[in-house]
Design an enzyme around this catalytic site. Structure first.
Site, PDB file in Angstrom:
ATOM      1  N   ASP A  13     -19.777 -21.581 -24.301  1.00 47.37           N
ATOM      2  CA  ASP A  13     -21.104 -22.031 -24.730  1.00 47.37           C
ATOM      3  C   ASP A  13     -21.613 -21.287 -25.959  1.00 47.37           C
ATOM      4  OD1 ASP A  13     -21.062 -23.724 -22.526  1.00 47.37           O
ATOM      5  OD2 ASP A  13     -21.988 -22.217 -21.238  1.00 47.37           O
ATOM      6  N   LYS A  16     -19.527 -23.921 -30.021  1.00 44.10           N
ATOM      7  CA  LYS A  16     -18.296 -24.442 -30.625  1.00 44.10           C
ATOM      8  C   LYS A  16     -18.493 -25.883 -31.089  1.00 44.10           C
ATOM      9  CE  LYS A  16     -16.200 -23.604 -26.739  1.00 44.10           C
ATOM     10  NZ  LYS A  16     -17.232 -22.838 -26.017  1.00 44.10           N
ATOM     11  N   GLY A  17     -19.165 -26.689 -30.238  1.00 43.91           N
ATOM     12  CA  GLY A  17     -19.379 -28.097 -30.570  1.00 43.91           C
ATOM     13  C   GLY A  17     -20.109 -28.240 -31.888  1.00 43.91           C
ATOM     14  N   GLY A  40     -18.793 -28.398 -22.008  1.00 41.53           N
ATOM     15  CA  GLY A  40     -19.940 -29.200 -22.430  1.00 41.53           C
ATOM     16  C   GLY A  40     -20.264 -28.753 -23.839  1.00 41.53           C
ATOM     17  N   HIS A  41     -19.958 -29.593 -24.818  1.00 36.16           N
ATOM     18  CA  HIS A  41     -20.146 -29.223 -26.217  1.00 36.16           C
ATOM     19  C   HIS A  41     -21.286 -30.044 -26.813  1.00 36.16           C
ATOM     20  CE1 HIS A  41     -15.734 -27.599 -26.472  1.00 36.16           C
ATOM     21  NE2 HIS A  41     -16.460 -27.019 -25.551  1.00 36.16           N
ATOM     22  N   GLN A 225     -14.306 -23.457 -23.473  1.00 34.08           N
ATOM     23  CA  GLN A 225     -14.578 -22.174 -22.798  1.00 34.08           C
ATOM     24  C   GLN A 225     -14.552 -21.034 -23.836  1.00 34.08           C
ATOM     25  OE1 GLN A 225     -11.942 -24.339 -21.000  1.00 34.08           O
ATOM     26  NE2 GLN A 225     -13.867 -25.296 -20.505  1.00 34.08           N
TER      27      GLN A 225
END
Ligand code: GDP
Ligand code: IMO
Ligand code: MG
Length: 433
Positions: A13, A16-17, A40-41, A225
């Site tokens: 978290d 990265k997204g 979850g990105h 991750q």
């Protein structure tokens, strides 16, 4: 053309997204190589938020290909929903934009049920998994009895494999006190239909990527991750079940390691962790609560409140080492506005022992307390800042100190969730090592 790997340098978290979405403009292909929909990105473009769990974070850019590599574990139902949701928004109009490896392992309903039942049994000592079946699916992969995307495409083969696996899975579930409310025939029917739905995307992804490289395309690998959740290099057993480090970008996509030109780590300006496990710089007080509130630290996948803490320079230095980081992007610096004092963990104390590198023994790490260095904060809002020199002096000093302690260069600073709220100091696609 350079190929760049982006990985999480903390406990996941890190943003990265956001960074992958931003860098996609310089790449032709974005590749997920491990993890599954435990990820979850979050991408925010002009205020519109998109959360992706399986499809690479390049998908908002029409014309850029997205590849789900062999190292990813795929819940076909989740992937099908993600595809439908994107299509409904006018994205992913060309099926050729998404490539799904035929060799990616499939998360079956029993994997999810086993994951959840095991966690319930473990009680207080639980890992705190996302309950998405990630661990049991990777276990079956390594045990050489998993189902792969290719197995969904042939109904006879699927029937045979489900028949083989369902009995033992039900037995394991019974031992764990869980059960699976689905009949074999219905399960085969559902997964055969999902296979048909995903068939237009299913390919030999390794060959596809090889040809892309041969054609001079530039690849951007997107980790899920974070380093401290890596099954080999993380805080085992409080980890996920895949290798999250940069080295796995090659194995998890079927591209040789010589194709990788640069490795960038993403780190928050502070730290968070979801689930159980040691976390020496955790703040269990009002300051931690403030970080959670201002940073909106609630899981993008499970909605769980994230544990929060100060930046851990030992953990970041460790990430620099095990990933071979060329640089880091520091995210969420804006969240620290208004903190009069900002701390960085620079060592650990464990009884009479002290450490200046991450101890690898979990029981030691669990007893460690962080030793902090304190830096002065700033009060100015940062979200409008687009140039390094426009950051408040104390914000710059903080980022510089963090980077010096970790032994790494800062290549970008993120000051807001939106794609545009970023200060890029060095573009990894244009700078040679
Ligand atoms: P990922 O799993 O590494 O892609 O990160 P997540 O999406 O799970 O969590 C990062 C969260 O921080 C998301 O809600 C992002 O929208 C948000 N975010 C990313 N960068 C920034 C930033 O610089 N400032 C703020 N305030 N939020 C950010
Ligand atoms: P992204 O890609 C943060 C954590 C879980 C748990 C442990 C094992 O969004 O950064 P699992 O379901 O993988 O078996 O859970 O790993 N975890 C994450 N924490 N971000 C993630 O992904 C995570 N994916 C798994 O909370 O502690
Ligand atoms: Mg996330």
């Amino acid at each position: 053309m350079p190929n760049v790997v982006v990985i999480g340098a903390q406990w996941g978290d890190e943003g990265k997204g956001k960074v992958v979405d931003l860098l996609t403009q310089h790449a032709d292909v974005v590749v997920r190589f491990q993890g599954g929909n435990n990820a979850g990105h979050t991408l925010v473009v002009d205020g519109q938020k998109t959360v992706l769990h399986l499809i690479p974070s390049g998908i908002l850019h029409p014309g850029k290909a997205c590849v789900i590599g062999n190292g990813v574990v795929v819940d076909p139902e989740v992937l099908a929903h993600e595809i439908d949701a994107l299509k409904a928004r006018g994205l992913l109009q060309d099926d050729g934009q998404l490539v799904l490896s035929l060799d990616a392992h499939v998360i079956m309903p029993w994997h999810k049920a086993i994951d959840i039942a095991r966690e319930q049994r473990m009680g207080a000592g639980k890992i705190g998994t996302t309950g998405r079946g990630i661990g049991p699916t990777y276990e079956d992969k390594v045990a050489r009895r998993g189902l792969r995307i290719r197995d969904l495409l042939d109904e006879a083969r699927l029937t045979r494999k489900v028949k083989e696996r369902l009995g033992p899975a039900r037995e394991e579930l019974a031992r764990l006190g869980g059960k699976l409310d689905v009949e074999e025939a219905a399960l085969v029917k559902t997964f055969a239909a999902l296979g048909q739905k995903l068939a237009p995307f299913a390919r030999d992804a390794s060959l596809w990527l090889y040809r892309a490289i041969q054609a001079g395309k530039s690849l951007l690998f997107e980790g899920a991750q974070g380093t401290l959740l890596d099954v080999d290099h993380g805080t085992y057993p409080f980890v996920t079940s895949s290798n999250t480090v940069a080295g796995n970008a090659a194995t998890g996509s079927g591209v040789g390691p010589t194709a990788i030109d640069r490795v960038i780590g993403i780190t928050k300006a502070y730290s968070t962790r979801v689930g159980g496990g040691p976390y020496p710089s955790e703040l269990k007080d009002e300051t931690g609560e403030k970080l959670r509130r201002i940073g909106g630290e609630f899981g993008a996948t499970t909605g769980r409140p994230r544990r929060t803490g100060w930046m851990d320079a030992l953990a970041l230095r460790y990430a620099v080492r095990v990933n071979g980081l060329d640089g880091v992007a520091v995210t969420k610096l804006d969240v620290l506005t208004g903190f009069s004092e900002i701390k960085i963990a620079v060592a650990y104390r464990c009884g009479t022992q002290s450490f200046d590198e991450m101890p690898s023994d979990l029981e030691t790490l669990e007893r460690c307390e962080a030793v902090y260095e304190s830096l002065p904060g700033w009060t100015e809002k940062l979200d409008g800042v687009r140039r390094w020199e426009d950051l408040p002096k104390n914000a710059r000093s903080y980022v510089e100190r963090m980077a010096k302690l970790a032994g790494v260069k800062v290549v970008a600073v993120s000051v807001g969730a939106d794609r545009g709220e970023t200060i890029v100091l060095e573009n990894p696609f244009t700078v040679a090592r």
